[in-house]
Design a protein around this motif. Structure first.
Motif, PDB file in Angstrom:
ATOM      1  N   SER A 115       0.773  -1.172   0.106  1.00 22.00           N
ATOM      2  CA  SER A 115       0.053   0.060   0.143  1.00 22.00           C
ATOM      3  C   SER A 115       0.963   1.368  -0.046  1.00 22.00           C
ATOM      4  O   SER A 115       1.915   1.248   0.666  1.00 22.00           O
ATOM      5  CB  SER A 115      -0.877   0.056   1.313  1.00 22.00           C
ATOM      6  N   ARG A 142      -9.344   2.235  -7.448  1.00 20.35           N
ATOM      7  CA  ARG A 142      -8.362   2.230  -6.435  1.00 20.35           C
ATOM      8  C   ARG A 142      -7.186   3.116  -6.728  1.00 20.35           C
ATOM      9  O   ARG A 142      -6.264   3.445  -5.933  1.00 20.35           O
ATOM     10  CB  ARG A 142      -7.839   0.587  -6.554  1.00 20.35           C
ATOM     11  N   SER A 188      -5.349   5.643  -4.071  1.00 18.26           N
ATOM     12  CA  SER A 188      -4.046   5.329  -3.816  1.00 18.26           C
ATOM     13  C   SER A 188      -3.390   6.801  -4.158  1.00 18.26           C
ATOM     14  O   SER A 188      -2.504   7.144  -3.483  1.00 18.26           O
ATOM     15  CB  SER A 188      -3.412   4.387  -4.946  1.00 18.26           C
ATOM     16  N   PRO A 238      -0.342   0.383  -5.606  1.00 17.18           N
ATOM     17  CA  PRO A 238       0.793   1.382  -5.092  1.00 17.18           C
ATOM     18  C   PRO A 238       1.746   1.832  -6.323  1.00 17.18           C
ATOM     19  O   PRO A 238       2.323   2.923  -6.361  1.00 17.18           O
ATOM     20  CB  PRO A 238       1.341   0.718  -3.883  1.00 17.18           C
ATOM     21  N   GLU A 248      -9.862  -7.418  -1.673  1.00 18.19           N
ATOM     22  CA  GLU A 248      -8.992  -6.352  -0.793  1.00 18.19           C
ATOM     23  C   GLU A 248      -8.253  -7.036   0.210  1.00 18.19           C
ATOM     24  O   GLU A 248      -8.829  -7.924   0.914  1.00 18.19           O
ATOM     25  CB  GLU A 248      -9.937  -5.357  -0.383  1.00 18.19           C
ATOM     26  N   ASN A 276       1.938  -5.632  -4.202  1.00 18.34           N
ATOM     27  CA  ASN A 276       0.506  -5.419  -4.747  1.00 18.34           C
ATOM     28  C   ASN A 276       0.492  -4.881  -6.047  1.00 18.34           C
ATOM     29  O   ASN A 276       0.479  -3.639  -6.339  1.00 18.34           O
ATOM     30  CB  ASN A 276      -0.299  -4.526  -3.600  1.00 18.34           C
ATOM     31  N   ASN A 283      -9.108  -1.484  -3.394  1.00 23.05           N
ATOM     32  CA  ASN A 283      -8.518  -0.905  -2.406  1.00 23.05           C
ATOM     33  C   ASN A 283      -7.016  -0.280  -2.997  1.00 23.05           C
ATOM     34  O   ASN A 283      -7.190   1.095  -3.022  1.00 23.05           O
ATOM     35  CB  ASN A 283      -8.031  -2.145  -1.534  1.00 23.05           C
ATOM     36  N   GLN A 284      -6.014  -0.809  -3.324  1.00 18.48           N
ATOM     37  CA  GLN A 284      -4.724  -0.007  -3.426  1.00 18.48           C
ATOM     38  C   GLN A 284      -3.892  -0.610  -4.872  1.00 18.48           C
ATOM     39  O   GLN A 284      -4.324  -1.714  -5.122  1.00 18.48           O
ATOM     40  CB  GLN A 284      -3.733  -0.355  -2.384  1.00 18.48           C
ATOM     41  N   ARG A 287      -1.740  -8.382   0.881  1.00 15.71           N
ATOM     42  CA  ARG A 287      -1.076  -8.472   2.364  1.00 15.71           C
ATOM     43  C   ARG A 287      -1.025  -9.883   3.015  1.00 15.71           C
ATOM     44  O   ARG A 287      -0.119 -10.288   3.680  1.00 15.71           O
ATOM     45  CB  ARG A 287      -1.654  -7.619   3.240  1.00 15.71           C
ATOM     46  N   ARG A 314       0.386   3.707   1.633  1.00 17.46           N
ATOM     47  CA  ARG A 314       0.423   4.106   3.001  1.00 17.46           C
ATOM     48  C   ARG A 314       1.372   3.339   3.872  1.00 17.46           C
ATOM     49  O   ARG A 314       1.821   3.815   4.712  1.00 17.46           O
ATOM     50  CB  ARG A 314      -1.092   3.655   3.664  1.00 17.46           C
ATOM     51  N   ASP A 315       2.009   2.391   3.435  1.00 18.11           N
ATOM     52  CA  ASP A 315       3.186   1.782   3.994  1.00 18.11           C
ATOM     53  C   ASP A 315       4.670   2.435   4.006  1.00 18.11           C
ATOM     54  O   ASP A 315       5.517   2.167   4.622  1.00 18.11           O
ATOM     55  CB  ASP A 315       3.249   0.322   3.740  1.00 18.11           C
TER      56      ASP A 315
END
Ligand code: CP
Length: 294
Positions: free
Chosen positions: A6, A159, A163, A127, A102, A118, A124-125, A106, A8-9
């Protein structure tokens, strides 16, 4: 960075480092990944993500294996995602996965010993698409400060949009974001940033009123609608025209269907195929980082 699951990570520094590193991979054929194997496990269709990852690994000097269509693998016999991923992780050094559920990437990453990327998990994501988008904006504009960008289309399901908004917020830089969607397809934003000014509208005329420099378009994702006719009706009414966007640069993660007026393709502001081409050096940088290639 062990996996890329993601946007966000990862931190602002990691994003900026990856963007800097990407520039060094443009148009290069290297042997950094000699003897390494990348596996692609795609449970949803893809052209750009899968093929640009495969190209990136070849350009790094590595090799590629691909699960291919579901019908051609033991997934067709009912083998689970985890058993499939664990098996392939025994062959490869790094795994790219796209799956409709989703959190699936992970889940795989938590259960295998090799880096997992991913390539898109449901709504969802995605990246690496965000890194491609950020790299494209930086390459065209030079910096992110005071960027004025409209995100246009089915913001509920895309997504790539979710993202990208997270990616922009992580840069922690003043920017103006206009979210333009049909009624009922607004983004459920959970972005917290006191640097971003985010305005939502259902009116595409706001793009010119707000002097947006970039318009990032996505298609109406009909595969995520219960009623395909409803998706078609919305798509017919929500199309980007030259008049609507003025001199703004047009980006699109692709694939597009007919959400961009055909005449825009001829305009020098249509940068979506350049954006797709940037997928190769960006993914070279991501693979090199996760495999610690010198
Ligand atoms: N932009 C993108 O993810 O394209 P594909 O679905 O073709 O991989």
């Amino acid at each position: 960075l062990k996996h890329l699951l993601s946007i966000r990570d990862i931190s602002k520094e990691e994003i900026l480092n990856l963007l800097d590193s990407t520039a060094t991979f443009e148009n290069k054929q290297l042997n950094l990944a000699n003897g390494k194997l990348l596996a692609t496990l795609f449970f949803e269709p893809s052209t750009r993500t899968r093929l640009s990852f495969e190209t990136a690994m070849h350009r790094l000097g590595g090799d590629v294996i691909s699960l291919g269509a579901k019908e051609a693998s033991s997934v067709a016999k009912g083998e689970s995602l985890l058993d499939t991923a664990k098996t392939v992780a025994g062959y490869a050094d790094i795994l790219v996965i796209r799956h409709p559920v989703e959190g699936s990437a992970r889940f795989v990453a938590e259960n295998v010993d090799i880096p997992v990327i991913n390539g898109g998990d449901g709504a969802n994501q995605h990246p690496t698409q965000t890194l491609v988008d950020l790299y494209t904006i930086k390459k065209l504009r030079g910096k992110f400060e005071n960027l004025k960008i409209a995100l246009f289309g089915d913001l509920k399901h895309a997504r790539t949009m979710r993202s990208l908004l997270h990616g922009l917020s992580l840069l922690d830089t003043p920017m103006n974001i206009l979210l333009v969607s049909p009624k009922g397809l607004e983004m459920q934003t959970d972005v917290e940033s006191n640097k971003l000014s985010i305005v939502e509208t259902n009116d595409p005329n706001e793009i010119r009123k707000n002097n947006c420099e970039f318009v990032y378009v996505c298609r109406i994702q009909k595969e995520r609608f219960l009623d395909p006719m409803e998706a078609k009706r919305i798509a017919d009414d929500f199309r980007v025209t030259k008049e609507m966007v003025g001199n703004a640069i047009i980006l699109h993660p692709l694939p597009r269907v007919d959400e961009i007026e055909k005449s825009i393709d001829k305009s020098e502001n249509a940068k979506y195929f350049d954006q797709a081409a940037n997928g190769v050096p960006v993914r070279m940088a991501v693979i090199a980082s996760l495999l610690n290639l010198g």
